[in-house]
Design a protein around this motif. Sequence first.
Motif, PDB file in Angstrom:
ATOM      1  N   ARG A 268      71.866  74.249  11.516  1.00 22.71           N
ATOM      2  CA  ARG A 268      73.132  74.736  11.776  1.00 22.71           C
ATOM      3  C   ARG A 268      74.291  75.051  10.126  1.00 22.71           C
ATOM      4  O   ARG A 268      74.285  75.739  10.072  1.00 22.71           O
ATOM      5  N   ARG A 269      74.951  73.898   9.455  1.00 21.40           N
ATOM      6  CA  ARG A 269      75.663  74.249   8.531  1.00 21.40           C
ATOM      7  C   ARG A 269      74.594  73.973   7.149  1.00 21.40           C
ATOM      8  O   ARG A 269      75.205  74.063   6.316  1.00 21.40           O
ATOM      9  N   GLU A 270      73.919  72.825   7.719  1.00 20.29           N
ATOM     10  CA  GLU A 270      73.323  72.641   6.212  1.00 20.29           C
ATOM     11  C   GLU A 270      71.450  73.236   5.881  1.00 20.29           C
ATOM     12  O   GLU A 270      71.462  74.025   6.689  1.00 20.29           O
ATOM     13  N   PRO A 271      71.557  73.752   4.177  1.00 13.33           N
ATOM     14  CA  PRO A 271      71.194  74.308   3.708  1.00 13.33           C
ATOM     15  C   PRO A 271      69.593  73.633   4.086  1.00 13.33           C
ATOM     16  O   PRO A 271      69.522  72.703   3.892  1.00 13.33           O
ATOM     17  N   ILE A 272      68.462  74.135   4.283  1.00 13.26           N
ATOM     18  CA  ILE A 272      67.226  73.946   4.467  1.00 13.26           C
ATOM     19  C   ILE A 272      66.564  74.401   3.070  1.00 13.26           C
ATOM     20  O   ILE A 272      67.196  75.539   2.185  1.00 13.26           O
ATOM     21  N   ASP A 273      65.535  73.313   2.152  1.00 11.78           N
ATOM     22  CA  ASP A 273      64.867  73.047   1.655  1.00 11.78           C
ATOM     23  C   ASP A 273      63.927  74.471   1.466  1.00 11.78           C
ATOM     24  O   ASP A 273      62.431  74.737   2.111  1.00 11.78           O
ATOM     25  N   LEU A 274      64.061  76.053   0.802  1.00 10.28           N
ATOM     26  CA  LEU A 274      63.513  76.603   0.249  1.00 10.28           C
ATOM     27  C   LEU A 274      61.499  76.947   0.342  1.00 10.28           C
ATOM     28  O   LEU A 274      60.817  77.166   0.146  1.00 10.28           O
ATOM     29  N   SER A 275      61.262  74.575  -0.357  1.00 13.51           N
ATOM     30  CA  SER A 275      60.051  74.702  -0.779  1.00 13.51           C
ATOM     31  C   SER A 275      59.240  74.198  -0.131  1.00 13.51           C
ATOM     32  O   SER A 275      57.669  73.874  -0.113  1.00 13.51           O
ATOM     33  N   LEU A 276      59.750  73.913   1.559  1.00 18.10           N
ATOM     34  CA  LEU A 276      58.433  73.651   2.311  1.00 18.10           C
ATOM     35  C   LEU A 276      57.980  74.665   2.950  1.00 18.10           C
ATOM     36  O   LEU A 276      57.933  75.503   2.318  1.00 18.10           O
ATOM     37  N   PRO A 277      56.264  73.669   2.999  1.00 17.82           N
ATOM     38  CA  PRO A 277      55.231  74.284   3.190  1.00 17.82           C
ATOM     39  C   PRO A 277      55.406  75.957   4.023  1.00 17.82           C
ATOM     40  O   PRO A 277      54.564  76.588   4.130  1.00 17.82           O
ATOM     41  N   THR A 278      56.440  75.065   5.309  1.00 17.63           N
ATOM     42  CA  THR A 278      56.602  76.005   5.911  1.00 17.63           C
ATOM     43  C   THR A 278      56.469  77.732   4.823  1.00 17.63           C
ATOM     44  O   THR A 278      56.665  78.912   6.010  1.00 17.63           O
ATOM     45  N   LEU A 279      57.446  78.179   4.171  1.00 16.60           N
ATOM     46  CA  LEU A 279      58.586  78.785   3.713  1.00 16.60           C
ATOM     47  C   LEU A 279      57.046  79.501   2.650  1.00 16.60           C
ATOM     48  O   LEU A 279      57.588  79.591   1.570  1.00 16.60           O
ATOM     49  N   ASP A 280      55.993  78.994   2.362  1.00 15.45           N
ATOM     50  CA  ASP A 280      55.021  79.819   1.436  1.00 15.45           C
ATOM     51  C   ASP A 280      54.986  81.025   0.528  1.00 15.45           C
ATOM     52  O   ASP A 280      54.561  81.725   1.288  1.00 15.45           O
ATOM     53  N   PRO A 281      55.361  81.150   0.061  1.00 17.23           N
ATOM     54  CA  PRO A 281      55.270  82.060  -0.576  1.00 17.23           C
ATOM     55  C   PRO A 281      54.441  83.309  -0.738  1.00 17.23           C
ATOM     56  O   PRO A 281      53.837  84.861   0.307  1.00 17.23           O
ATOM     57  N   GLY A 282      52.547  82.780  -0.609  1.00 16.97           N
ATOM     58  CA  GLY A 282      51.705  82.962  -0.384  1.00 16.97           C
ATOM     59  C   GLY A 282      51.389  83.236   1.096  1.00 16.97           C
ATOM     60  O   GLY A 282      50.239  84.505   1.146  1.00 16.97           O
ATOM     61  N   ASP A 283      51.500  82.601   1.673  1.00 20.95           N
ATOM     62  CA  ASP A 283      50.575  82.360   3.377  1.00 20.95           C
ATOM     63  C   ASP A 283      51.827  84.068   3.894  1.00 20.95           C
ATOM     64  O   ASP A 283      52.356  84.793   4.392  1.00 20.95           O
ATOM     65  N   ALA A 284      53.156  84.028   2.827  1.00 23.26           N
ATOM     66  CA  ALA A 284      54.132  84.722   3.941  1.00 23.26           C
ATOM     67  C   ALA A 284      53.448  86.646   3.521  1.00 23.26           C
ATOM     68  O   ALA A 284      53.875  87.477   4.095  1.00 23.26           O
ATOM     69  N   ARG A 285      53.045  86.176   2.547  1.00 21.95           N
ATOM     70  CA  ARG A 285      52.547  87.644   1.510  1.00 21.95           C
ATOM     71  C   ARG A 285      51.711  88.107   2.668  1.00 21.95           C
ATOM     72  O   ARG A 285      51.066  88.989   2.877  1.00 21.95           O
ATOM     73  N   ARG A 286      50.824  87.154   2.601  1.00 21.07           N
ATOM     74  CA  ARG A 286      49.396  86.887   3.440  1.00 21.07           C
ATOM     75  C   ARG A 286      49.719  87.680   4.846  1.00 21.07           C
ATOM     76  O   ARG A 286      48.552  89.102   5.316  1.00 21.07           O
ATOM     77  N   LEU A 287      50.395  87.116   5.662  1.00 23.71           N
ATOM     78  CA  LEU A 287      50.936  87.389   6.645  1.00 23.71           C
ATOM     79  C   LEU A 287      51.398  89.669   6.775  1.00 23.71           C
ATOM     80  O   LEU A 287      51.369  90.033   7.836  1.00 23.71           O
ATOM     81  N   TYR A 288      51.788  89.292   6.181  1.00 26.28           N
ATOM     82  CA  TYR A 288      52.474  90.896   5.983  1.00 26.28           C
ATOM     83  C   TYR A 288      51.815  91.697   5.647  1.00 26.28           C
ATOM     84  O   TYR A 288      51.704  92.735   6.563  1.00 26.28           O
ATOM     85  N   ASP A 289      50.612  91.068   4.313  1.00 20.78           N
ATOM     86  CA  ASP A 289      49.723  92.218   4.365  1.00 20.78           C
ATOM     87  C   ASP A 289      48.844  92.238   5.767  1.00 20.78           C
ATOM     88  O   ASP A 289      48.372  93.353   6.094  1.00 20.78           O
ATOM     89  N   LEU A 290      48.512  91.410   6.553  1.00 23.94           N
ATOM     90  CA  LEU A 290      47.954  91.009   7.600  1.00 23.94           C
ATOM     91  C   LEU A 290      48.513  92.603   8.706  1.00 23.94           C
ATOM     92  O   LEU A 290      48.141  92.815   9.714  1.00 23.94           O
ATOM     93  N   THR A 291      49.618  92.141   9.166  1.00 21.42           N
ATOM     94  CA  THR A 291      50.510  92.765  10.231  1.00 21.42           C
ATOM     95  C   THR A 291      50.595  94.543   9.594  1.00 21.42           C
ATOM     96  O   THR A 291      50.727  94.699  10.877  1.00 21.42           O
ATOM     97  N   SER A 292      51.258  94.588   8.783  1.00 26.52           N
ATOM     98  CA  SER A 292      51.066  95.672   8.132  1.00 26.52           C
ATOM     99  C   SER A 292      49.131  96.197   8.405  1.00 26.52           C
ATOM    100  O   SER A 292      49.106  97.793   9.218  1.00 26.52           O
ATOM    101  N   ARG A 293      48.431  95.562   8.688  1.00 24.08           N
ATOM    102  CA  ARG A 293      47.417  96.496   8.473  1.00 24.08           C
ATOM    103  C   ARG A 293      46.968  96.424   9.852  1.00 24.08           C
ATOM    104  O   ARG A 293      46.537  97.707  11.011  1.00 24.08           O
ATOM    105  N   LEU A 294      46.991  95.115  10.723  1.00 21.99           N
ATOM    106  CA  LEU A 294      47.406  95.238  12.197  1.00 21.99           C
ATOM    107  C   LEU A 294      48.321  96.630  13.182  1.00 21.99           C
ATOM    108  O   LEU A 294      47.813  96.937  14.443  1.00 21.99           O
ATOM    109  N   LEU A 295      49.026  97.105  12.693  1.00 24.85           N
ATOM    110  CA  LEU A 295      50.008  97.869  12.627  1.00 24.85           C
ATOM    111  C   LEU A 295      49.860  99.181  12.947  1.00 24.85           C
ATOM    112  O   LEU A 295      50.010  99.952  12.640  1.00 24.85           O
TER     113      LEU A 295
END
Length: 270
Positions: free
Chosen positions: A243-270
Motif C-alpha cells: 500500500r503506502r508503506e515501503p518494504i525492506d529491500l533486504s528481504l530474502p525474497t528480494l535476493d539479487p543472487g536469486d534474481a540473477r539466477r532466475l533471469y538467466d534460467l528464464t532466458s534459457r527457457l525462452l
Amino acid sequence: MRTYVVAGGTTGMGQGLALHYLRQGDQVTVVGSDPAKGRRFAEDAERLGAGERAAFIRADLTSVAENRRVIEEVQARHDRLDGLVLTAMRHFRTRVETADGFEATFALYYVSRFLLSHGLTGLLAKAERPVIVSVCGVGMTKGQVHWDDLGLEHGYGAIKATLQGGRATDLLGVAYAAEHPDIRFLLHHPGFTDSGTGTLSQPARSIVRVLARLFAQPVAKSIQPIIELMDDPPEGTLLAYDRREPIDLSLPTLDPGDARRLYDLTSRLL
C-alpha cells in the motif's frame, strides 16, 4: 498526454487504473483475453469522451507467442511508454501446462511480466520518467521458487503455484532494476481487494465473495497508492510497497543472487 499499457486492464485494479488515466486525458492500451470485456472497456472509454485514446488488444498472456505479438502491436501503435502496468493474474485449480511447456500460473504471473517488461523497454526508455508497476504480493515471504520443478509436476497446488509466481515476480523486479537503472520498477502489494472472483471455481468463488464483502477494500481505494507512486515516484530504481508503506529491500525474497539466477534460467527457457 502520457501513454500507458495495462496488461489485465479489462477487470479489477487494471481496469480501475486504465479508466483513471483515460479520465486524466492520457492514452491507454489494455490487454485482456475476453473480447466481451474489451468491448465494455471501449464503451466505458466512449462514455468518458476518451474513445480515440483507448485501445484493446486481445491476447492469451499465458502464451509466449501472444506476449510477443502484444509487444509488436504496442510498438506499432506507440512511439513511447510512460508506464507499463502488470496486473494479469488467474487462479488455476488444477495443473495446466501451456503450449510452451510452462505451468499456467507461472506463465501468466511471471513469464508474461518478464516478456512484456523486457520487450517494451525500448519504448519506456524514450519517456521522461518511465515506470513499470507489477501488482503482486511483495513483502510476503511465504512460498518459494521451486528451482528443480518450476512446472510443479510433483505436488501441484493452486496456492503453491500462486506463491511461486509471486516470489518469481518479486525477483523479476530485482533483476530488471539492476539491468535498467533508468526505468523505475514498482512492486506493489495492494492488500485484500474486491477485484472480482471470475477466475475462481465453486466453492472458492462464494467463499471469497463473502470475505471480500466483509473485509476487502474496493478497487477505487486500492489503486490510489499506486496512482500516487506512478505520478510522483520516489528516488530509486527498485521500489517495493505494501500500500503506502515501503518494504525492506533486504528481504530474502528480494535476493539479487536469486534474481540473477532466475533471469538467466528464464532466458534459457525462452
